[in-house]
Design a protein around this motif. Structure first.
Motif, short mmCIF file in Angstrom:
data_model
loop_
_atom_site.label_atom_id
_atom_site.label_comp_id
_atom_site.label_asym_id
_atom_site.label_seq_id
_atom_site.Cartn_x
_atom_site.Cartn_y
_atom_site.Cartn_z
N ALA A 176 0.85 -1.20 0.00
CA ALA A 176 0.00 0.00 0.00
C ALA A 176 0.87 1.23 0.00
O ALA A 176 1.99 1.23 0.52
N THR A 177 0.35 2.30 -0.61
CA THR A 177 0.98 3.61 -0.54
C THR A 177 0.07 4.54 0.24
O THR A 177 -1.15 4.53 0.05
N HIS A 178 0.66 5.36 1.09
CA HIS A 178 -0.09 6.32 1.88
C HIS A 178 0.33 7.73 1.48
O HIS A 178 1.52 8.05 1.50
N ILE A 179 -0.63 8.55 1.10
CA ILE A 179 -0.37 9.97 0.87
C ILE A 179 -0.85 10.70 2.12
O ILE A 179 -2.03 10.66 2.47
N VAL A 180 0.09 11.33 2.81
CA VAL A 180 -0.13 11.80 4.18
C VAL A 180 0.22 13.27 4.29
O VAL A 180 1.19 13.75 3.68
N ASP A 181 -0.54 13.98 5.10
CA ASP A 181 -0.31 15.41 5.32
C ASP A 181 0.85 15.61 6.29
O ASP A 181 0.74 15.36 7.49
N GLY A 182 1.98 16.05 5.75
CA GLY A 182 3.16 16.28 6.58
C GLY A 182 3.03 17.46 7.51
O GLY A 182 3.89 17.66 8.38
N ARG A 183 1.95 18.24 7.39
CA ARG A 183 1.73 19.38 8.29
C ARG A 183 1.10 18.94 9.60
O ARG A 183 0.96 19.76 10.52
N VAL A 184 0.72 17.68 9.71
CA VAL A 184 0.13 17.14 10.94
C VAL A 184 1.23 16.52 11.78
O VAL A 184 2.00 15.67 11.29
N GLU A 185 1.35 16.93 13.03
CA GLU A 185 2.38 16.36 13.90
C GLU A 185 2.16 14.86 14.06
O GLU A 185 1.04 14.39 14.22
N HIS A 186 3.26 14.11 14.00
CA HIS A 186 3.25 12.65 14.15
C HIS A 186 2.36 11.98 13.11
O HIS A 186 1.73 10.95 13.37
#
Length: 292
Positions: A264-274
């Motif tokens: 799986a690939t996850h596209i994640v908001d890097g502006r969210v801590e942790h």
């Protein structure tokens, strides 16, 4: 700590347990970039995430960008930057700056942060162990139907030798990789970090690929986050224009990874801590999971 707070903390830990058990011993490749790389509290948050993952038995491999840092140094040097469809035209002088920033300043800052929080990180470029072999990116048009553009030292991945990454993982080190590739003559090339991370994830037989970005994830037509998508759904969203613009290259990278064997690939908001921990070790997550 009062009873209610204690129960909340215990609930979070118990929720994480099955995910820790599932991913122990697995490789997770994380492309690190965007705001997460430029804001101090997010940099610290990311470093702690990586250390915790290694501590519970996951093998994180970090591939980082550094576009804003490269742009800032070029500006200070009085050198203008030209982009073609999001790729930086990279002449020899610019490539020297790319190597200095990616392979030196940015890479070592990430290594130092991870080590400060108790990890054992090692900084690498594609030259180390002949890891990332590259060739020039040719026949790249400014727009469909227009003549191709010479991007200089911008490269595409020809092959990946993961031996050095395996060696570091087995010795409990955390690889931190600058996406600089080298050809057979030792010439350096600037590689797109998303692409480098995807190619590494495939060759490492990674369980997951994380792409940290400056958006919440993949959004539907009304702007709502879509927490989970299968590849055929993503294809349809590209065709009907729901996914468009700058998100398309990242999405295609995600699709290439899962279709080449990454679970799986996850596209994640890097502006969210942790963000990495929340996406990997909780039921709800904070981004979009893309699977086959």
């Amino acid at each position: 700590m009062d009873t209610q707070t204690a129960h909340s903390v215990a609930h979070v830990l118990i929720e994480a347990l099955p995910y820790i058990q599932r991913f122990a011993g697995k490789t997770i490749v994380i492309k690190y970039g965007g705001n997460a790389m430029t804001e101090d509290h997010l940099k610290a948050s990311f470093a702690r995430d990586i250390v915790l993952l290694k501590q519970v038995g996951v093998n994180p491999v970090v591939v980082h960008g550094g576009g804003p840092q490269i742009g800032e140094l070029l500006k200070r040097l009085g050198k203008e930057t030209e982009f073609v469809n999001g790729l930086r035209v990279t002449d020899r002088e610019t490539m020297d700056v790319v190597q200095m920033v990616l392979g030196g300043l940015v890479n070592q800052e990430i290594v130092s942060l991870i080590n400060r929080f108790g990890g054992r990180a090692v900084g690498l470029t594609g030259k180390d162990g002949q890891m990332i072999r590259a060739t020039p990116l040719r026949d790249y048009g400014a727009a469909e139907g227009e003549p191709s553009v010479d991007l200089g030292h911008v490269g595409q991945v020809e092959g990946v030798d993961p031996s050095i990454v395996h060696t570091l993982d087995q010795s409990d080190f955390i690889p931190v990789i600058a996406p600089i590739g080298f050809d057979r003559d030792g010439k350096a090339y600037n590689i797109n970090a998303d692409t480098a991370a995807e190619k590494l994830a495939v060759v490492l037989d990674a369980e997951k690929l994380f792409l940290l970005t400056n958006t919440p994830g993949v959004l539907d037509g009304s702007g709502a986050l879509l927490p989970r998508l299968a590849a055929p759904e993503v294809d349809a969203m590209i065709r009907d224009g729901t996914i468009h613009g700058g998100m398309i290259p990242k999405i295609r990278c995600a699709l290439d990874a899962v279709r080449s064997g990454v679970n799986a690939t996850h596209i994640v908001d890097g502006r969210v801590e942790h963000a990495v921990l929340l996406e990997l070790l909780t039921d709800q997550g904070v981004g979009t999971l893309i699977s086959r």
